[in-house]
Design a protein around this motif. Structure first.
Motif, PDB file in Angstrom:
ATOM      1  N   VAL A   1     137.395  79.446  37.282  1.00  0.00           N
ATOM      2  CA  VAL A   1     138.052  78.243  37.811  1.00  0.00           C
ATOM      3  C   VAL A   1     137.756  78.090  39.303  1.00  0.00           C
ATOM      4  CG1 VAL A   1     140.318  77.232  38.308  1.00  0.00           C
ATOM      5  CG2 VAL A   1     139.832  78.148  36.033  1.00  0.00           C
ATOM      6  N   LEU A   2     137.848  79.186  40.046  1.00  0.00           N
ATOM      7  CA  LEU A   2     137.575  79.122  41.487  1.00  0.00           C
ATOM      8  C   LEU A   2     136.116  78.769  41.785  1.00  0.00           C
ATOM      9  CD1 LEU A   2     139.611  82.230  42.652  1.00  0.00           C
ATOM     10  CD2 LEU A   2     140.119  79.831  43.195  1.00  0.00           C
ATOM     11  N   SER A   3     135.236  79.072  40.850  1.00  0.00           N
ATOM     12  CA  SER A   3     133.801  78.816  41.039  1.00  0.00           C
ATOM     13  C   SER A   3     133.358  77.467  40.489  1.00  0.00           C
ATOM     14  CB  SER A   3     132.995  79.920  40.348  1.00  0.00           C
ATOM     15  OG  SER A   3     133.321  81.174  40.877  1.00  0.00           O
ATOM     16  N   ALA A   4     134.291  76.678  39.975  1.00  0.00           N
ATOM     17  CA  ALA A   4     133.935  75.374  39.393  1.00  0.00           C
ATOM     18  C   ALA A   4     133.313  74.462  40.452  1.00  0.00           C
ATOM     19  CB  ALA A   4     135.159  74.714  38.769  1.00  0.00           C
ATOM     20  N   ASP A   5     132.624  73.468  39.980  1.00  0.00           N
ATOM     21  CA  ASP A   5     131.886  72.510  40.808  1.00  0.00           C
ATOM     22  C   ASP A   5     132.732  72.011  41.986  1.00  0.00           C
ATOM     23  OD1 ASP A   5     130.280  70.469  41.808  1.00  0.00           O
ATOM     24  OD2 ASP A   5     130.414  69.232  40.002  1.00  0.00           O
ATOM     25  N   PRO A   6     132.265  72.203  43.228  1.00  0.00           N
ATOM     26  CA  PRO A   6     133.015  71.747  44.399  1.00  0.00           C
ATOM     27  C   PRO A   6     133.340  70.254  44.366  1.00  0.00           C
ATOM     28  CG  PRO A   6     131.221  73.181  45.072  1.00  0.00           C
ATOM     29  CD  PRO A   6     131.044  72.921  43.604  1.00  0.00           C
ATOM     30  N   GLU A   7     132.461  69.460  43.793  1.00  0.00           N
ATOM     31  CA  GLU A   7     132.719  68.020  43.690  1.00  0.00           C
ATOM     32  C   GLU A   7     133.969  67.758  42.844  1.00  0.00           C
ATOM     33  OE1 GLU A   7     132.281  63.972  44.368  1.00  0.00           O
ATOM     34  OE2 GLU A   7     131.270  65.643  45.339  1.00  0.00           O
ATOM     35  N   PHE A   8     134.136  68.525  41.781  1.00  0.00           N
ATOM     36  CA  PHE A   8     135.322  68.384  40.954  1.00  0.00           C
ATOM     37  C   PHE A   8     136.569  68.640  41.802  1.00  0.00           C
ATOM     38  CE2 PHE A   8     138.725  70.246  38.453  1.00  0.00           C
ATOM     39  CZ  PHE A   8     138.912  69.267  37.494  1.00  0.00           C
ATOM     40  N   TRP A   9     136.547  69.702  42.596  1.00  0.00           N
ATOM     41  CA  TRP A   9     137.727  70.039  43.410  1.00  0.00           C
ATOM     42  C   TRP A   9     137.979  68.997  44.496  1.00  0.00           C
ATOM     43  CZ3 TRP A   9     140.768  72.632  40.821  1.00  0.00           C
ATOM     44  CH2 TRP A   9     140.370  73.692  40.021  1.00  0.00           C
ATOM     45  N   ARG A  10     136.928  68.412  45.044  1.00  0.00           N
ATOM     46  CA  ARG A  10     137.138  67.342  46.032  1.00  0.00           C
ATOM     47  C   ARG A  10     137.844  66.147  45.402  1.00  0.00           C
ATOM     48  NH1 ARG A  10     132.338  69.379  48.161  1.00  0.00           N
ATOM     49  NH2 ARG A  10     130.973  68.151  46.832  1.00  0.00           N
ATOM     50  N   ASN A  11     137.560  65.895  44.133  1.00  0.00           N
ATOM     51  CA  ASN A  11     138.166  64.763  43.434  1.00  0.00           C
ATOM     52  C   ASN A  11     139.546  65.071  42.863  1.00  0.00           C
ATOM     53  OD1 ASN A  11     135.945  63.105  43.907  1.00  0.00           O
ATOM     54  ND2 ASN A  11     134.887  63.848  42.091  1.00  0.00           N
ATOM     55  N   HIS A  12     139.981  66.324  42.897  1.00  0.00           N
ATOM     56  CA  HIS A  12     141.265  66.733  42.333  1.00  0.00           C
ATOM     57  C   HIS A  12     142.000  67.670  43.301  1.00  0.00           C
ATOM     58  CE1 HIS A  12     138.850  65.505  38.841  1.00  0.00           C
ATOM     59  NE2 HIS A  12     140.005  65.032  38.397  1.00  0.00           N
ATOM     60  N   PRO A  13     142.402  67.138  44.452  1.00  0.00           N
ATOM     61  CA  PRO A  13     143.005  67.995  45.479  1.00  0.00           C
ATOM     62  C   PRO A  13     144.313  68.655  45.044  1.00  0.00           C
ATOM     63  CG  PRO A  13     143.201  65.670  46.073  1.00  0.00           C
ATOM     64  CD  PRO A  13     142.309  65.736  44.880  1.00  0.00           C
ATOM     65  N   ASP A  14     145.097  68.021  44.186  1.00  0.00           N
ATOM     66  CA  ASP A  14     146.353  68.639  43.744  1.00  0.00           C
ATOM     67  C   ASP A  14     146.070  69.895  42.919  1.00  0.00           C
ATOM     68  OD1 ASP A  14     147.742  66.644  45.025  1.00  0.00           O
ATOM     69  OD2 ASP A  14     148.160  65.498  43.204  1.00  0.00           O
ATOM     70  N   TRP A  15     145.119  69.789  42.009  1.00  0.00           N
ATOM     71  CA  TRP A  15     144.743  70.961  41.211  1.00  0.00           C
ATOM     72  C   TRP A  15     144.118  72.030  42.096  1.00  0.00           C
ATOM     73  CZ3 TRP A  15     142.130  67.891  36.676  1.00  0.00           C
ATOM     74  CH2 TRP A  15     143.142  67.368  35.846  1.00  0.00           C
ATOM     75  N   ARG A  16     143.313  71.613  43.074  1.00  0.00           N
ATOM     76  CA  ARG A  16     142.691  72.563  43.999  1.00  0.00           C
ATOM     77  C   ARG A  16     143.763  73.346  44.744  1.00  0.00           C
ATOM     78  NH1 ARG A  16     139.597  69.439  47.855  1.00  0.00           N
ATOM     79  NH2 ARG A  16     141.528  69.355  49.002  1.00  0.00           N
ATOM     80  N   GLN A  17     144.777  72.652  45.196  1.00  0.00           N
ATOM     81  CA  GLN A  17     145.858  73.322  45.922  1.00  0.00           C
ATOM     82  C   GLN A  17     146.576  74.308  45.006  1.00  0.00           C
ATOM     83  OE1 GLN A  17     148.605  70.797  48.040  1.00  0.00           O
ATOM     84  NE2 GLN A  17     150.160  72.394  48.106  1.00  0.00           N
ATOM     85  N   GLU A  18     146.853  73.890  43.783  1.00  0.00           N
ATOM     86  CA  GLU A  18     147.541  74.781  42.852  1.00  0.00           C
ATOM     87  C   GLU A  18     146.707  76.022  42.550  1.00  0.00           C
ATOM     88  OE1 GLU A  18     149.860  74.959  38.580  1.00  0.00           O
ATOM     89  OE2 GLU A  18     148.868  73.087  39.144  1.00  0.00           O
ATOM     90  N   VAL A  19     145.413  75.851  42.355  1.00  0.00           N
ATOM     91  CA  VAL A  19     144.539  77.004  42.087  1.00  0.00           C
ATOM     92  C   VAL A  19     144.547  77.948  43.288  1.00  0.00           C
ATOM     93  CG1 VAL A  19     142.145  77.718  41.748  1.00  0.00           C
ATOM     94  CG2 VAL A  19     143.099  75.892  40.374  1.00  0.00           C
ATOM     95  N   GLY A  20     144.550  77.386  44.482  1.00  0.00           N
ATOM     96  CA  GLY A  20     144.634  78.230  45.690  1.00  0.00           C
ATOM     97  C   GLY A  20     145.912  79.039  45.705  1.00  0.00           C
ATOM     98  N   GLU A  21     147.014  78.426  45.341  1.00  0.00           N
ATOM     99  CA  GLU A  21     148.304  79.136  45.296  1.00  0.00           C
ATOM    100  C   GLU A  21     148.292  80.217  44.218  1.00  0.00           C
ATOM    101  OE1 GLU A  21     151.013  75.879  44.741  1.00  0.00           O
ATOM    102  OE2 GLU A  21     150.734  75.165  46.803  1.00  0.00           O
ATOM    103  N   ILE A  22     147.706  79.915  43.082  1.00  0.00           N
ATOM    104  CA  ILE A  22     147.605  80.909  42.004  1.00  0.00           C
ATOM    105  C   ILE A  22     146.737  82.083  42.458  1.00  0.00           C
ATOM    106  CG2 ILE A  22     146.609  81.317  39.715  1.00  0.00           C
ATOM    107  CD1 ILE A  22     147.598  78.446  38.996  1.00  0.00           C
TER     108      ILE A  22
END
Length: 115
Positions: free
Chosen positions: A88-109
């Motif tokens: 999950v952490l290695s997923a496409d950076p473009e995906f994470w740029r488009n989904h900042p809420d999920w990115r933040q949650e993954v960072g917290e996890i």
């Protein structure tokens, strides 16, 4: 959580794209092609790890992975504790740029996993 109307469908159905039969006989390629035809509710942690690791169906599979990771940040597929989180952490950076809420949650996890 994804609604049942999504969970009962495959990536092939959701993305309106039939990749056909694999043209390369590697285990990974044949597995990815097979998993595109499996209803999302049947995905195991290992299935999520594989598909997310290949950046396939992220908009549908990351929410499923987050459900697993919320329960156990170090949930394990076939390799080692935390292998799903690594994918999950290695997923496409473009995906994470488009989904900042999920990115933040993954960072917290991830922070919880390191604690």
């Amino acid at each position: 959580m994804l609604p049942p109307s999504i969970l009962d469908r495959s990536l092939q159905e959701l993305e309106h794209a039939d990749w056909g039969e694999p043209t390369y006989g590697s285990h990974l390629v044949t597995t990815v092609h097979r998993l595109r035809r499996v209803p999302l509710r049947q995905f195991s942690v290992e299935d999520l790890r594989i598909m997310i690791g290949q950046n396939v169906g992220l908009q549908y599979l990351i929410p499923l992975a987050l459900e697993e990771l919320r329960r156990d940040p170090l949930v394990q597929g076939d390799f080692y504790p935390g292998d799903l989180l690594k994918s999950v952490l290695s997923a496409d950076p473009e995906f994470w740029r488009n989904h900042p809420d999920w990115r933040q949650e993954v960072g917290e996890i991830a922070q919880r996993a390191m604690a």
